[in-house]
Design a protein around this motif. Sequence first.
Motif, PDB file in Angstrom:
ATOM      1  N   LEU A  16      38.681  33.507  34.648  1.00  0.00           N
ATOM      2  CA  LEU A  16      39.076  33.207  33.267  1.00  0.00           C
ATOM      3  C   LEU A  16      38.097  33.811  32.261  1.00  0.00           C
ATOM      4  CD1 LEU A  16      40.205  29.486  33.701  1.00  0.00           C
ATOM      5  CD2 LEU A  16      41.660  31.512  33.478  1.00  0.00           C
ATOM      6  N   ALA A  17      36.804  33.737  32.577  1.00  0.00           N
ATOM      7  CA  ALA A  17      35.800  34.323  31.686  1.00  0.00           C
ATOM      8  C   ALA A  17      35.966  35.838  31.617  1.00  0.00           C
ATOM      9  CB  ALA A  17      34.396  33.970  32.167  1.00  0.00           C
ATOM     10  N   GLY A  18      36.246  36.475  32.768  1.00  0.00           N
ATOM     11  CA  GLY A  18      36.455  37.921  32.794  1.00  0.00           C
ATOM     12  C   GLY A  18      37.677  38.344  32.004  1.00  0.00           C
ATOM     13  N   LEU A  19      38.728  37.550  32.054  1.00  0.00           N
ATOM     14  CA  LEU A  19      39.925  37.862  31.256  1.00  0.00           C
ATOM     15  C   LEU A  19      39.650  37.681  29.766  1.00  0.00           C
ATOM     16  CD1 LEU A  19      42.626  36.229  33.529  1.00  0.00           C
ATOM     17  CD2 LEU A  19      42.478  38.660  32.933  1.00  0.00           C
TER      18      LEU A  19
ATOM     19  N   GLY B 285      37.235  40.578  28.517  1.00  0.00           N
ATOM     20  CA  GLY B 285      37.729  41.938  28.695  1.00  0.00           C
ATOM     21  C   GLY B 285      37.262  42.627  29.962  1.00  0.00           C
ATOM     22  N   THR B 286      36.514  41.943  30.805  1.00  0.00           N
ATOM     23  CA  THR B 286      36.082  42.530  32.071  1.00  0.00           C
ATOM     24  C   THR B 286      37.297  42.872  32.925  1.00  0.00           C
ATOM     25  OG1 THR B 286      34.066  41.216  31.994  1.00  0.00           O
ATOM     26  CG2 THR B 286      34.645  42.175  34.116  1.00  0.00           C
ATOM     27  N   PHE B 287      38.270  41.977  32.920  1.00  0.00           N
ATOM     28  CA  PHE B 287      39.523  42.193  33.634  1.00  0.00           C
ATOM     29  C   PHE B 287      40.644  42.355  32.618  1.00  0.00           C
ATOM     30  CE2 PHE B 287      37.187  39.043  36.376  1.00  0.00           C
ATOM     31  CZ  PHE B 287      36.687  39.988  37.264  1.00  0.00           C
ATOM     32  N   VAL B 288      41.489  43.362  32.833  1.00  0.00           N
ATOM     33  CA  VAL B 288      42.597  43.608  31.910  1.00  0.00           C
ATOM     34  C   VAL B 288      43.817  42.795  32.322  1.00  0.00           C
ATOM     35  CG1 VAL B 288      44.083  45.390  30.927  1.00  0.00           C
ATOM     36  CG2 VAL B 288      41.693  45.913  31.481  1.00  0.00           C
TER      37      VAL B 288
ATOM     38  N   ARG C 227      42.015  39.680  42.346  1.00  0.00           N
ATOM     39  CA  ARG C 227      41.410  40.474  43.428  1.00  0.00           C
ATOM     40  C   ARG C 227      39.887  40.416  43.385  1.00  0.00           C
ATOM     41  NH1 ARG C 227      45.123  45.781  42.941  1.00  0.00           N
ATOM     42  NH2 ARG C 227      46.929  44.986  44.062  1.00  0.00           N
ATOM     43  N   ALA C 228      39.330  40.519  42.182  1.00  0.00           N
ATOM     44  CA  ALA C 228      37.873  40.585  42.047  1.00  0.00           C
ATOM     45  C   ALA C 228      37.197  39.249  42.372  1.00  0.00           C
ATOM     46  CB  ALA C 228      37.502  41.025  40.636  1.00  0.00           C
TER      47      ALA C 228
END
Length: 193
Positions: A22-25, A28-31, A38-39
């Motif tokens: 959730l933090a990556g989304l 912007g780390t994850f698009v 996956r990550a």
Amino acid sequence: MTENHAQRVANTTTTRQLDNALAGLNDGTFVHVRQAARATGTTRSTIHQHLNGSLSKREAQQSRQQLSPDEEHALAKWVQCLSSTGHPVHHPFLRELAEEIRKPRVTVDDMVVDPSRRKLGKHWVSRFLARNPILQSKVAKNIEAARKEVTQAQLENWFQEFKHVVAEYGIQPEHIYNMDETGTGPRDCNADK
């Protein structure tokens, strides 16, 4: 390790993975959700559910818990402090403490309307420990046997914890005393050198 401990570790890992996804989304780390899944090893459906406002199992059950999350956090922190000073908290005592914490909130009317509010359940302590994986049940040892097993790393860890507590609570050096089985005395750091 017991199965309960393994489950607690797995639940903590899963929660951490979801938080990372959730933090990556958000940053912007994850698009895409697929990329975050996956990550981090979290399922796409779980990420989608949280993005759409679904609550985790723990969040959904908070209204049914006997103690609020803040009360549980305070109790867990207090148990950690006691344990770090060599005073293990036994399960019956932990239950008694929880009853005292919730006593002001539970009225006679609450007990009539909802009988489950009368007392903590039979498995409350084990569930509390599952919700607070930082706490673990251990078998207490005789002090002499425990002394023989102390390592240099454990001593260093104890002194680091001691320094942390002194700094956290702003304890002045003149309020620190030495204590052992022969009694108490003022702290004298230079006496050992």
